[in-house]
Design a protein around this motif. Structure first.
Motif, PDB file in Angstrom:
ATOM      1  N   PHE A 133       0.827  -1.208   0.000  1.00  0.00           N
ATOM      2  CA  PHE A 133       0.000   0.000   0.000  1.00  0.00           C
ATOM      3  C   PHE A 133       0.861   1.257   0.000  1.00  0.00           C
ATOM      4  O   PHE A 133       0.566   2.217  -0.723  1.00  0.00           O
ATOM      5  CB  PHE A 133      -0.936  -0.003   1.210  1.00  0.00           C
ATOM      6  N   LEU A 134       1.913   1.268   0.801  1.00  0.00           N
ATOM      7  CA  LEU A 134       2.792   2.440   0.850  1.00  0.00           C
ATOM      8  C   LEU A 134       3.479   2.653  -0.488  1.00  0.00           C
ATOM      9  O   LEU A 134       3.673   3.799  -0.920  1.00  0.00           O
ATOM     10  CB  LEU A 134       3.822   2.277   1.971  1.00  0.00           C
ATOM     11  N   ARG A 135       3.828   1.554  -1.146  1.00  0.00           N
ATOM     12  CA  ARG A 135       4.514   1.640  -2.443  1.00  0.00           C
ATOM     13  C   ARG A 135       3.645   2.337  -3.482  1.00  0.00           C
ATOM     14  O   ARG A 135       4.144   3.117  -4.300  1.00  0.00           O
ATOM     15  CB  ARG A 135       4.894   0.230  -2.897  1.00  0.00           C
ATOM     16  N   HIS A 136       2.352   2.084  -3.450  1.00  0.00           N
ATOM     17  CA  HIS A 136       1.474   2.587  -4.503  1.00  0.00           C
ATOM     18  C   HIS A 136       0.564   3.736  -4.075  1.00  0.00           C
ATOM     19  O   HIS A 136       0.089   4.488  -4.930  1.00  0.00           O
ATOM     20  CB  HIS A 136       0.628   1.447  -5.057  1.00  0.00           C
ATOM     21  N   LEU A 137       0.313   3.865  -2.779  1.00  0.00           N
ATOM     22  CA  LEU A 137      -0.620   4.887  -2.310  1.00  0.00           C
ATOM     23  C   LEU A 137       0.044   5.969  -1.480  1.00  0.00           C
ATOM     24  O   LEU A 137      -0.503   7.073  -1.348  1.00  0.00           O
ATOM     25  CB  LEU A 137      -1.742   4.241  -1.477  1.00  0.00           C
ATOM     26  N   GLY A 138       1.187   5.645  -0.884  1.00  0.00           N
ATOM     27  CA  GLY A 138       1.826   6.582   0.030  1.00  0.00           C
ATOM     28  C   GLY A 138       1.166   6.555   1.397  1.00  0.00           C
ATOM     29  O   GLY A 138       0.183   5.831   1.619  1.00  0.00           O
ATOM     30  N   PRO A 139       1.672   7.343   2.349  1.00  0.00           N
ATOM     31  CA  PRO A 139       1.099   7.352   3.704  1.00  0.00           C
ATOM     32  C   PRO A 139      -0.290   7.971   3.719  1.00  0.00           C
ATOM     33  O   PRO A 139      -0.649   8.769   2.840  1.00  0.00           O
ATOM     34  CB  PRO A 139       2.102   8.201   4.494  1.00  0.00           C
ATOM     35  N   GLY A 140      -1.074   7.596   4.730  1.00  0.00           N
ATOM     36  CA  GLY A 140      -2.454   8.065   4.796  1.00  0.00           C
ATOM     37  C   GLY A 140      -2.578   9.552   5.052  1.00  0.00           C
ATOM     38  O   GLY A 140      -3.228  10.270   4.291  1.00  0.00           O
ATOM     39  N   GLU A 141      -2.003  10.009   6.138  1.00  0.00           N
ATOM     40  CA  GLU A 141      -1.996  11.437   6.493  1.00  0.00           C
ATOM     41  C   GLU A 141      -3.387  12.060   6.438  1.00  0.00           C
ATOM     42  O   GLU A 141      -3.579  13.187   5.999  1.00  0.00           O
ATOM     43  CB  GLU A 141      -1.027  12.207   5.583  1.00  0.00           C
ATOM     44  N   GLY A 142      -4.394  11.259   6.850  1.00  0.00           N
ATOM     45  CA  GLY A 142      -5.755  11.773   6.891  1.00  0.00           C
ATOM     46  C   GLY A 142      -6.480  11.787   5.561  1.00  0.00           C
ATOM     47  O   GLY A 142      -7.647  12.191   5.488  1.00  0.00           O
ATOM     48  N   ARG A 143      -5.822  11.345   4.495  1.00  0.00           N
ATOM     49  CA  ARG A 143      -6.495  11.313   3.189  1.00  0.00           C
ATOM     50  C   ARG A 143      -7.652  10.311   3.210  1.00  0.00           C
ATOM     51  O   ARG A 143      -7.614   9.321   3.932  1.00  0.00           O
ATOM     52  CB  ARG A 143      -5.497  10.939   2.086  1.00  0.00           C
ATOM     53  N   ARG A 144      -8.653  10.553   2.379  1.00  0.00           N
ATOM     54  CA  ARG A 144      -9.860   9.729   2.371  1.00  0.00           C
ATOM     55  C   ARG A 144      -9.661   8.500   1.480  1.00  0.00           C
ATOM     56  O   ARG A 144      -9.251   8.620   0.318  1.00  0.00           O
ATOM     57  CB  ARG A 144     -11.062  10.523   1.894  1.00  0.00           C
ATOM     58  N   ALA A 145      -9.969   7.331   2.022  1.00  0.00           N
ATOM     59  CA  ALA A 145      -9.822   6.065   1.292  1.00  0.00           C
ATOM     60  C   ALA A 145     -11.146   5.318   1.298  1.00  0.00           C
ATOM     61  O   ALA A 145     -11.845   5.267   2.320  1.00  0.00           O
ATOM     62  CB  ALA A 145      -8.747   5.204   1.935  1.00  0.00           C
ATOM     63  N   LEU A 146     -11.476   4.726   0.158  1.00  0.00           N
ATOM     64  CA  LEU A 146     -12.666   3.879   0.041  1.00  0.00           C
ATOM     65  C   LEU A 146     -12.221   2.454  -0.238  1.00  0.00           C
ATOM     66  O   LEU A 146     -11.528   2.186  -1.227  1.00  0.00           O
ATOM     67  CB  LEU A 146     -13.565   4.379  -1.090  1.00  0.00           C
ATOM     68  N   ASP A 147     -12.605   1.540   0.642  1.00  0.00           N
ATOM     69  CA  ASP A 147     -12.340   0.108   0.485  1.00  0.00           C
ATOM     70  C   ASP A 147     -13.575  -0.517  -0.139  1.00  0.00           C
ATOM     71  O   ASP A 147     -14.606  -0.664   0.525  1.00  0.00           O
ATOM     72  CB  ASP A 147     -12.025  -0.500   1.858  1.00  0.00           C
ATOM     73  N   LEU A 148     -13.484  -0.856  -1.424  1.00  0.00           N
ATOM     74  CA  LEU A 148     -14.627  -1.373  -2.175  1.00  0.00           C
ATOM     75  C   LEU A 148     -14.797  -2.871  -1.941  1.00  0.00           C
ATOM     76  O   LEU A 148     -13.825  -3.623  -1.997  1.00  0.00           O
ATOM     77  CB  LEU A 148     -14.425  -1.100  -3.662  1.00  0.00           C
ATOM     78  N   ALA A 149     -16.032  -3.300  -1.698  1.00  0.00           N
ATOM     79  CA  ALA A 149     -16.322  -4.688  -1.322  1.00  0.00           C
ATOM     80  C   ALA A 149     -15.474  -5.054  -0.110  1.00  0.00           C
ATOM     81  O   ALA A 149     -14.695  -5.998  -0.128  1.00  0.00           O
ATOM     82  CB  ALA A 149     -16.092  -5.644  -2.483  1.00  0.00           C
ATOM     83  N   SER A 150     -15.663  -4.301   0.949  1.00  0.00           N
ATOM     84  CA  SER A 150     -14.775  -4.362   2.120  1.00  0.00           C
ATOM     85  C   SER A 150     -14.933  -5.625   2.941  1.00  0.00           C
ATOM     86  O   SER A 150     -14.073  -5.928   3.775  1.00  0.00           O
ATOM     87  CB  SER A 150     -15.016  -3.136   3.013  1.00  0.00           C
ATOM     88  N   GLY A 151     -16.003  -6.377   2.749  1.00  0.00           N
ATOM     89  CA  GLY A 151     -16.158  -7.617   3.505  1.00  0.00           C
ATOM     90  C   GLY A 151     -16.136  -7.357   5.000  1.00  0.00           C
ATOM     91  O   GLY A 151     -16.837  -6.474   5.509  1.00  0.00           O
ATOM     92  N   THR A 152     -15.327  -8.100   5.716  1.00  0.00           N
ATOM     93  CA  THR A 152     -15.238  -7.946   7.171  1.00  0.00           C
ATOM     94  C   THR A 152     -14.277  -6.846   7.590  1.00  0.00           C
ATOM     95  O   THR A 152     -13.998  -6.685   8.778  1.00  0.00           O
ATOM     96  CB  THR A 152     -14.797  -9.273   7.821  1.00  0.00           C
ATOM     97  N   GLY A 153     -13.744  -6.085   6.626  1.00  0.00           N
ATOM     98  CA  GLY A 153     -12.946  -4.905   6.962  1.00  0.00           C
ATOM     99  C   GLY A 153     -11.451  -5.131   7.084  1.00  0.00           C
ATOM    100  O   GLY A 153     -10.745  -4.293   7.638  1.00  0.00           O
ATOM    101  N   VAL A 154     -10.943  -6.232   6.555  1.00  0.00           N
ATOM    102  CA  VAL A 154      -9.506  -6.526   6.678  1.00  0.00           C
ATOM    103  C   VAL A 154      -8.673  -5.421   6.036  1.00  0.00           C
ATOM    104  O   VAL A 154      -7.746  -4.884   6.653  1.00  0.00           O
ATOM    105  CB  VAL A 154      -9.179  -7.892   6.046  1.00  0.00           C
ATOM    106  N   ILE A 155      -8.992  -5.067   4.796  1.00  0.00           N
ATOM    107  CA  ILE A 155      -8.244  -4.028   4.102  1.00  0.00           C
ATOM    108  C   ILE A 155      -8.533  -2.663   4.711  1.00  0.00           C
ATOM    109  O   ILE A 155      -7.637  -1.805   4.819  1.00  0.00           O
ATOM    110  CB  ILE A 155      -8.571  -4.038   2.591  1.00  0.00           C
ATOM    111  N   SER A 156      -9.754  -2.439   5.140  1.00  0.00           N
ATOM    112  CA  SER A 156     -10.102  -1.174   5.797  1.00  0.00           C
ATOM    113  C   SER A 156      -9.211  -0.922   7.005  1.00  0.00           C
ATOM    114  O   SER A 156      -8.735   0.203   7.221  1.00  0.00           O
ATOM    115  CB  SER A 156     -11.574  -1.196   6.238  1.00  0.00           C
ATOM    116  N   HIS A 157      -8.973  -1.964   7.797  1.00  0.00           N
ATOM    117  CA  HIS A 157      -8.128  -1.809   8.986  1.00  0.00           C
ATOM    118  C   HIS A 157      -6.668  -1.546   8.610  1.00  0.00           C
ATOM    119  O   HIS A 157      -5.980  -0.774   9.289  1.00  0.00           O
ATOM    120  CB  HIS A 157      -8.248  -3.034   9.888  1.00  0.00           C
TER     121      HIS A 157
END
Length: 260
Positions: free
Chosen positions: A43-67
Motif C-alpha cells: 500500500f505504501l509503495r502505490h498509495l503513500g502514507p495516509g496522512e488523513g487522506r480519504r480512502a474507500l475500500d470497495l467490497a470491504s467484507g469484514t474490513g480486513v483491508i479497511s483496517h
C-alpha cells in the motif's frame, strides 16, 4: 428462480452466506505480522502514507483491508453490499476501537459522492464484476483529481500445471492436497456465478489494465511482486495449496485519475 433475482443479488447472497467464516480463511484475514507488514509495504509503495487522506475500500467484507488502511493513517470508508459482512466489519472495528465508516452499497453503483476520495482500494473484487467498464467509470468518478486506484486481484480460473498436479494427488489420496472432498452447495453456487461474470475465463492483469485506460484512468501500471504476501500466506496453507498460490497469476494494478 424469481425473475427479478439478478446475478448481482446472487453474488451478494453468496458472500453473505460466507460472512460468518470469512475471517477463518487464509487470503481473507491476515494471520501474522509479517503478512501484515507485506500488505503495508504494498500500500505504501502505490498509495503513500495516509496522512488523513480519504480512502474507500470497495467490497470491504469484514474490513480486513479497511483496517490496514486505517493503520496507515487514512480516513477510511468500507463499502459492501452484504449486511452480514458489514455486521462482522462493524463488530471488529468496535472491538479494535477503529473509527472506520462502513456503509452498504454495490461496488459497481456506489451512490458515494463524486470526487470525494483520494484513494480507492479493492482486493479480490474485480474477478466478480458483472460490468467492469461501468464499475471502473464509477470508480474514476469517485476519485479526486490525482487520486489513485489500487486493485489487488488474480486469475483464479485458468488451469495450471500445479492445479493439475493437485487434482491428481487428490484423486490418489483424497484430502492430501487440501482440496475439498466433494462438491457442496456453496461450491456449486460459486461455479454457477463464475460462469456468468465478465471475467469468467479469468481476470488477467493486462485486460484489467486495458479496461482501466478505456474508462479514463492514466498512468496504469501492473505490479506482479506480491511474493512477500504469498510467502507468508503459504505458511498457513497445506503444501500444495501454498504452491498453487505462489504460482497463480496474481497481481496489483495501480491507476491514477489525471489532474487535468
Amino acid at each position: 428462480m424469481n425473475a427479478n433475482y439478478t446475478l448481482r443479488d446472487e453474488i451478494r447472497d453468496y458472500w453473505s452466506a460466507r460472512a460468518a467464516t470469512f475471517d477463518e480463511q487464509v487470503g481473507h484475514e491476515i494471520f501474522s505480522e509479517a503478512e501484515r507488514d507485506a500488505w503495508r509495504d504494498l500500500f505504501l509503495r502505490h498509495l503513500g502514507p495516509g496522512e488523513g487522506r480519504r480512502a474507500l475500500d470497495l467490497a470491504s467484507g469484514t474490513g480486513v483491508i479497511s483496517h490496514l488502511l486505517h493503520g496507515l493513517g487514512f480516513s477510511v470508508t468500507g463499502l459492501d453490499w452484504s449486511e452480514a459482512m458489514l455486521n462482522q466489519a462493524r463488530a471488529k472495528a468496535a472491538r479494535r476501537g477503529a473509527d472506520i465508516r462502513f456503509v452498504m452499497g454495490d461496488a459497481e453503483r456506489t451512490l458515494e459522492q463524486p470526487g470525494s476520495y483520494d484513494v480507492l482500494v479493492t482486493r479480490h473484487l474485480v474477478w466478480t464484476l458483472v460490468d467492469p467498464k461501468a464499475a471502473f467509470r464509477e470508480w474514476h468518478s469517485l476519485l479526486k483529481p490525482g487520486g489513485r486506484l489500487l486493485i489487488v486481484d488474480g486469475d483464479f480460473v485458468s488451469d495450471t500445471l500445479i492445479k493439475r498436479m493437485i487434482r491428481l494427488v487428490e484423486k490418489l489420496v483424497p484430502g492430501l492436497a487440501g482440496a475439498p472432498h466433494a462438491p457442496n452447495a456453496m461450491r456449486e453456487t460459486h461455479e454457477r456465478i463464475l460462469r456468468r461474470v465478465y471475467f469468467s475465463k479469468g481476470a488477467r492483469a493486462q485486460e484489467v489494465a486495458s479496461l482501466l485506460r478505456e474508462t479514463g484512468f492514466a498512468q496504469v501500471a501492473i505490479d506482479r511482486n506480491l511474493k512477500p504476501i504469498h510467502r507468508e500466506q503459504a505458511k498457513n496453507l497445506p503444501f500444495f495449496k501454498g504452491l498453487e498460490r505462489a504460482t497463480q497469476h496474481r497481481y496489483a494494478v495501480v491507476a491514477v485519475k489525471a489532474s487535468t
